[in-house]
Design an enzyme around this catalytic site. Structure first.
Site, PDB file in Angstrom:
ATOM      1  N   ASP A  36       0.810  -1.212   0.000  1.00 18.91           N
ATOM      2  CA  ASP A  36       0.000   0.000   0.000  1.00 18.91           C
ATOM      3  C   ASP A  36       0.851   1.272   0.000  1.00 18.91           C
ATOM      4  O   ASP A  36       0.375   2.331  -0.412  1.00 18.91           O
ATOM      5  CB  ASP A  36      -0.960   0.016   1.196  1.00 18.91           C
ATOM      6  N   HIS A  38       3.523   1.709  -1.928  1.00 18.48           N
ATOM      7  CA  HIS A  38       3.701   1.981  -3.360  1.00 18.48           C
ATOM      8  C   HIS A  38       2.399   2.503  -3.973  1.00 18.48           C
ATOM      9  O   HIS A  38       2.402   3.449  -4.767  1.00 18.48           O
ATOM     10  CB  HIS A  38       4.095   0.700  -4.099  1.00 18.48           C
TER      11      HIS A  38
END
Length: 279
Positions: A36, A38
């Site tokens: 999450d 990224h």
């Protein structure tokens, strides 16, 4: 649907078409094993840009240990599914031979800011990072690039690189994404044992307490020494560093009024965790 592109020439054609149509293009460079953190970069990129490229390339030049490179998780099908759910326009996933063809002999190095902290403990890491980031930015030809603040030193080095080389890209830092217990999201977290995972949030907790003391004007030497001792007591095997530095230059803080950052790297269960907090 997210289109997978592997050739730099094909990506260049696509980006050129977008730009001719007046679109703003952003790029999110990654090494895959998406989480999450990224995806938060991708979400930020979508707010700023009309088209977003996410790159996945596990860069051999920035690993100082061969076993670390071998263990790095790779699952392109899973990553692609996440990118499609977040409406990324392109996944650019070149091969090693595409990025470093036969005869490749260039290295990009940012002196000074890359030589301490992570640079002191991971020789060659930042030269590998700046080399591949220069290549990725050149291949993507995007006007915006998005990097996470979790890798604070990396972010400052990329900003220095872009400024020094007059690269036509705007570098945007995005806040660190954390688990509910405070642990910064990282692909390496999956390698923590259950016991190590229980201990891991203490890194952020101790750093928060130390940051509060530093903001209150307490003696930095004593605060940092106490924090190092507490982390060992919590169960960390060792610390590579826990330092207070100038937020932009990463030099030792000379003036308490300057923008500052508390940065740490610690070993737990054979996994190296890094984190940082603004002061």
């Amino acid at each position: 649907m997210t289109q997978v592109v592997r050739a730099a020439a094909a990506l260049a054609d696509k980006v050129e078409g977008w730009k001719r149509s007046g679109m703003r293009v952003g790029v999110v460079p990654t090494m895959g094993a998406l989480h999450d953190g990224h995806l938060s970069l991708l979400r930020t990129a979508r707010r700023h840009c009309d088209r977003v490229i996410v790159t996945i390339f596990v860069n051999p030049l920035q690993f100082d240990r061969a076993d670390d490179l071998e263990k790095y998780p790779r699952d392109e099908a899973r990553d692609l599914a996440l990118l499609e759910a977040e409406r990324a326009d392109v996944l650019f996933a070149p091969g090693v031979g595409d990025v470093y063809p036969d005869g490749f002999s260039t290295r990009v190095s940012v002196a000074g800011i890359s030589e301490e902290l992570e640079g002191a403990f991971r020789p060659g890491h930042f030269d590998g990072m700046t080399t591949v980031v220069t290549k990725i930015l050149g291949m993507a030809q995007a006007g915006w690039a998005f990097f996470g603040e979790k890798d604070w030193q990396q972010l400052q080095i990329v900003r220095r690189l872009v400024t020094d080389l007059n690269l036509p890209v705007r570098v945007t830092g995005c806040p660190t994404v954390r688990e509910p217990d405070g642990l910064a999201l990282s692909s390496r977290n999956a390698r923590l044992t259950p016991e190590a995972r229980r201990i891991a949030p203490a890194l952020y907790q101790v750093m928060q307490q130390t940051a509060q003391g530093l903001r209150a004007g307490r003696d930095p030497v004593r605060e940092l020494d106490d924090a190092r001792s507490r982390l060992i007591e919590e169960g960390f095997a060792s610390l590579d560093y826990l330092e207070l530095r100038h937020a932009e230059t990463l030099r030792p803080l000379a003036d308490p009024a300057d923008p500052a950052r508390l940065l740490a790297a610690a070993w737990l269960g054979g996994v190296r965790l890094i984190d940082n907090i603004a002061i």
